[in-house]
Design a protein around this motif. Sequence first.
Motif, PDB file in Angstrom:
ATOM      1  N   ALA A  41       0.827  -1.217   0.000  1.00  0.00           N
ATOM      2  CA  ALA A  41       0.000   0.000   0.000  1.00  0.00           C
ATOM      3  C   ALA A  41       0.857   1.260   0.000  1.00  0.00           C
ATOM      4  CB  ALA A  41      -0.939  -0.013   1.207  1.00  0.00           C
ATOM      5  N   LEU A  42       1.861   1.310   0.856  1.00  0.00           N
ATOM      6  CA  LEU A  42       2.674   2.520   0.997  1.00  0.00           C
ATOM      7  C   LEU A  42       3.468   2.807  -0.273  1.00  0.00           C
ATOM      8  CD1 LEU A  42       3.730   4.833   2.724  1.00  0.00           C
ATOM      9  CD2 LEU A  42       5.467   3.277   3.638  1.00  0.00           C
ATOM     10  N   ILE A  43       4.105   1.796  -0.839  1.00  0.00           N
ATOM     11  CA  ILE A  43       4.965   2.029  -1.998  1.00  0.00           C
ATOM     12  C   ILE A  43       4.147   2.336  -3.244  1.00  0.00           C
ATOM     13  CG2 ILE A  43       5.137  -0.413  -2.638  1.00  0.00           C
ATOM     14  CD1 ILE A  43       8.086   0.149  -3.334  1.00  0.00           C
ATOM     15  N   LEU A  44       2.982   1.701  -3.403  1.00  0.00           N
ATOM     16  CA  LEU A  44       2.148   1.991  -4.571  1.00  0.00           C
ATOM     17  C   LEU A  44       1.532   3.384  -4.487  1.00  0.00           C
ATOM     18  CD1 LEU A  44       0.336  -1.420  -5.205  1.00  0.00           C
ATOM     19  CD2 LEU A  44       2.264  -0.436  -6.445  1.00  0.00           C
ATOM     20  N   THR A  45       1.089   3.766  -3.309  1.00  0.00           N
ATOM     21  CA  THR A  45       0.535   5.108  -3.137  1.00  0.00           C
ATOM     22  C   THR A  45       1.607   6.171  -3.335  1.00  0.00           C
ATOM     23  OG1 THR A  45      -1.074   4.217  -1.558  1.00  0.00           O
ATOM     24  CG2 THR A  45      -0.777   6.593  -1.589  1.00  0.00           C
ATOM     25  N   SER A  46       2.799   5.925  -2.819  1.00  0.00           N
ATOM     26  CA  SER A  46       3.900   6.873  -3.016  1.00  0.00           C
ATOM     27  C   SER A  46       4.259   6.993  -4.491  1.00  0.00           C
ATOM     28  CB  SER A  46       5.130   6.426  -2.222  1.00  0.00           C
ATOM     29  OG  SER A  46       4.829   6.341  -0.838  1.00  0.00           O
ATOM     30  N   LEU A  47       4.251   5.866  -5.210  1.00  0.00           N
ATOM     31  CA  LEU A  47       4.539   5.899  -6.643  1.00  0.00           C
ATOM     32  C   LEU A  47       3.483   6.692  -7.399  1.00  0.00           C
ATOM     33  CD1 LEU A  47       6.252   4.913  -9.054  1.00  0.00           C
ATOM     34  CD2 LEU A  47       4.804   2.871  -9.115  1.00  0.00           C
ATOM     35  N   MET A  48       2.229   6.524  -7.013  1.00  0.00           N
ATOM     36  CA  MET A  48       1.146   7.261  -7.675  1.00  0.00           C
ATOM     37  C   MET A  48       1.309   8.769  -7.470  1.00  0.00           C
ATOM     38  SD  MET A  48      -1.757   7.604  -9.243  1.00  0.00           S
ATOM     39  CE  MET A  48      -3.109   8.777  -9.316  1.00  0.00           C
ATOM     40  N   ILE A  49       1.581   9.190  -6.241  1.00  0.00           N
ATOM     41  CA  ILE A  49       1.746  10.616  -5.947  1.00  0.00           C
ATOM     42  C   ILE A  49       2.967  11.169  -6.669  1.00  0.00           C
ATOM     43  CG2 ILE A  49       2.167  12.283  -4.102  1.00  0.00           C
ATOM     44  CD1 ILE A  49       0.600  10.459  -2.244  1.00  0.00           C
ATOM     45  N   PHE A  50       4.039  10.385  -6.728  1.00  0.00           N
ATOM     46  CA  PHE A  50       5.260  10.817  -7.411  1.00  0.00           C
ATOM     47  C   PHE A  50       5.008  11.027  -8.899  1.00  0.00           C
ATOM     48  CE2 PHE A  50       9.137   9.420  -9.693  1.00  0.00           C
ATOM     49  CZ  PHE A  50       9.953  10.490  -9.370  1.00  0.00           C
ATOM     50  N   LEU A  51       4.406  10.043  -9.561  1.00  0.00           N
ATOM     51  CA  LEU A  51       4.135  10.167 -11.001  1.00  0.00           C
ATOM     52  C   LEU A  51       3.146  11.288 -11.287  1.00  0.00           C
ATOM     53  CD1 LEU A  51       3.896   6.414 -12.070  1.00  0.00           C
ATOM     54  CD2 LEU A  51       5.754   8.006 -12.515  1.00  0.00           C
ATOM     55  N   LEU A  52       2.116  11.399 -10.464  1.00  0.00           N
ATOM     56  CA  LEU A  52       1.123  12.454 -10.663  1.00  0.00           C
ATOM     57  C   LEU A  52       1.763  13.834 -10.541  1.00  0.00           C
ATOM     58  CD1 LEU A  52      -1.898  13.171 -11.021  1.00  0.00           C
ATOM     59  CD2 LEU A  52      -2.116  13.077  -8.545  1.00  0.00           C
ATOM     60  N   SER A  53       2.651  13.989  -9.574  1.00  0.00           N
ATOM     61  CA  SER A  53       3.276  15.293  -9.348  1.00  0.00           C
ATOM     62  C   SER A  53       4.182  15.693 -10.502  1.00  0.00           C
ATOM     63  CB  SER A  53       4.078  15.265  -8.041  1.00  0.00           C
ATOM     64  OG  SER A  53       3.249  14.938  -6.945  1.00  0.00           O
ATOM     65  N   ILE A  54       5.068  14.789 -10.933  1.00  0.00           N
ATOM     66  CA  ILE A  54       6.012  15.171 -11.981  1.00  0.00           C
ATOM     67  C   ILE A  54       5.318  15.289 -13.335  1.00  0.00           C
ATOM     68  CG2 ILE A  54       8.024  14.269 -10.805  1.00  0.00           C
ATOM     69  CD1 ILE A  54       7.890  11.772 -12.430  1.00  0.00           C
ATOM     70  N   ASN A  55       4.215  14.540 -13.545  1.00  0.00           N
ATOM     71  CA  ASN A  55       3.461  14.703 -14.791  1.00  0.00           C
ATOM     72  C   ASN A  55       2.809  16.076 -14.863  1.00  0.00           C
ATOM     73  OD1 ASN A  55       4.157  12.123 -15.502  1.00  0.00           O
ATOM     74  ND2 ASN A  55       2.133  11.240 -15.185  1.00  0.00           N
ATOM     75  N   LEU A  56       2.217  16.514 -13.756  1.00  0.00           N
ATOM     76  CA  LEU A  56       1.536  17.810 -13.750  1.00  0.00           C
ATOM     77  C   LEU A  56       2.524  18.969 -13.720  1.00  0.00           C
ATOM     78  CD1 LEU A  56      -1.443  17.069 -11.306  1.00  0.00           C
ATOM     79  CD2 LEU A  56      -1.487  17.204 -13.801  1.00  0.00           C
ATOM     80  N   LEU A  57       3.616  18.812 -12.983  1.00  0.00           N
ATOM     81  CA  LEU A  57       4.618  19.882 -12.935  1.00  0.00           C
ATOM     82  C   LEU A  57       5.272  20.095 -14.302  1.00  0.00           C
ATOM     83  CD1 LEU A  57       6.388  19.195  -9.516  1.00  0.00           C
ATOM     84  CD2 LEU A  57       4.901  21.116 -10.097  1.00  0.00           C
ATOM     85  N   GLY A  58       5.343  19.022 -15.102  1.00  0.00           N
ATOM     86  CA  GLY A  58       5.944  19.148 -16.416  1.00  0.00           C
ATOM     87  C   GLY A  58       5.121  19.966 -17.392  1.00  0.00           C
ATOM     88  N   LEU A  59       3.861  20.245 -17.057  1.00  0.00           N
ATOM     89  CA  LEU A  59       3.021  21.065 -17.924  1.00  0.00           C
ATOM     90  C   LEU A  59       3.231  22.557 -17.698  1.00  0.00           C
ATOM     91  CD1 LEU A  59      -0.316  19.029 -17.710  1.00  0.00           C
ATOM     92  CD2 LEU A  59       1.297  19.108 -19.616  1.00  0.00           C
ATOM     93  N   LEU A  60       3.929  22.926 -16.651  1.00  0.00           N
ATOM     94  CA  LEU A  60       4.179  24.332 -16.382  1.00  0.00           C
ATOM     95  C   LEU A  60       5.261  24.860 -17.323  1.00  0.00           C
ATOM     96  CD1 LEU A  60       4.190  24.264 -12.472  1.00  0.00           C
ATOM     97  CD2 LEU A  60       2.317  24.941 -13.982  1.00  0.00           C
TER      98      LEU A  60
END
Length: 227
Positions: A70-89
């Motif tokens: 649970a911890l590693i999958l949730t952390s991976l999701m937040i990590f990918l979501l963050s860098i995907n959205l930050l890359g649009l700036l």
Amino acid sequence: MALNLFDQFMSPTFLGIPLIVIATTFPWIMYPTPTNRWLNNRLITLQSWFINRFTQQLLLPLNPGGHKWALILTSLMIFLLSINLLGLLPYTFTPTTQLSLNMGLAVPFWLATVIIGMRSQPTAALGHLLPEGTPGPLIPVLIVIETISLFIRPLALGVRLTANLTAGHLLIQLIATAVATLMSTMTTVAALTAAVLFLLTLLEVAVAMIQAYVFVLLISLYLQENV
């Protein structure tokens, strides 16, 4: 102006420091850390609610043995979501447009699910290579096909994420260039193109969120087969 549309996907450096390092470490300092108080502020409460809901939804089809992830999958999701959205700036870099990074995430997670399956239930893990009720003459062919499909999984994970984000960024780059070119000659057409660019940007935000979820969801499905 970039001489090549694909120059935006090159890993830039500043003072000898690869910016991909900063781009991958920055998401971890963005999120506020919950305190030990009974009541936190609204941002932390909303963040905790989202993480709890996502974790519950992700672990719903998994056996209790897979809840350790649970911890590693949730952390991976937040990590990918963050860098995907930050890359649009503007003036930023999207690390997930690099196949090397995506494969570096996909291969270890896929390999971990395979090793867990071989260790905990080797008979069931090997049974996935041969569907039940297969005719005798087709057994060698199906084993080869299923083995190839098993080893293609990490490649499909990495290429899917890379291709979707790269295609979206290229479209945004092309339409933004068209807007800048048409602004001085055809103002009306440029305005309509800018409206299309705005809609495409909203679509790309949705794609960035969906692709991060799909990446983690597929890893959880691979895990489900082996626990």
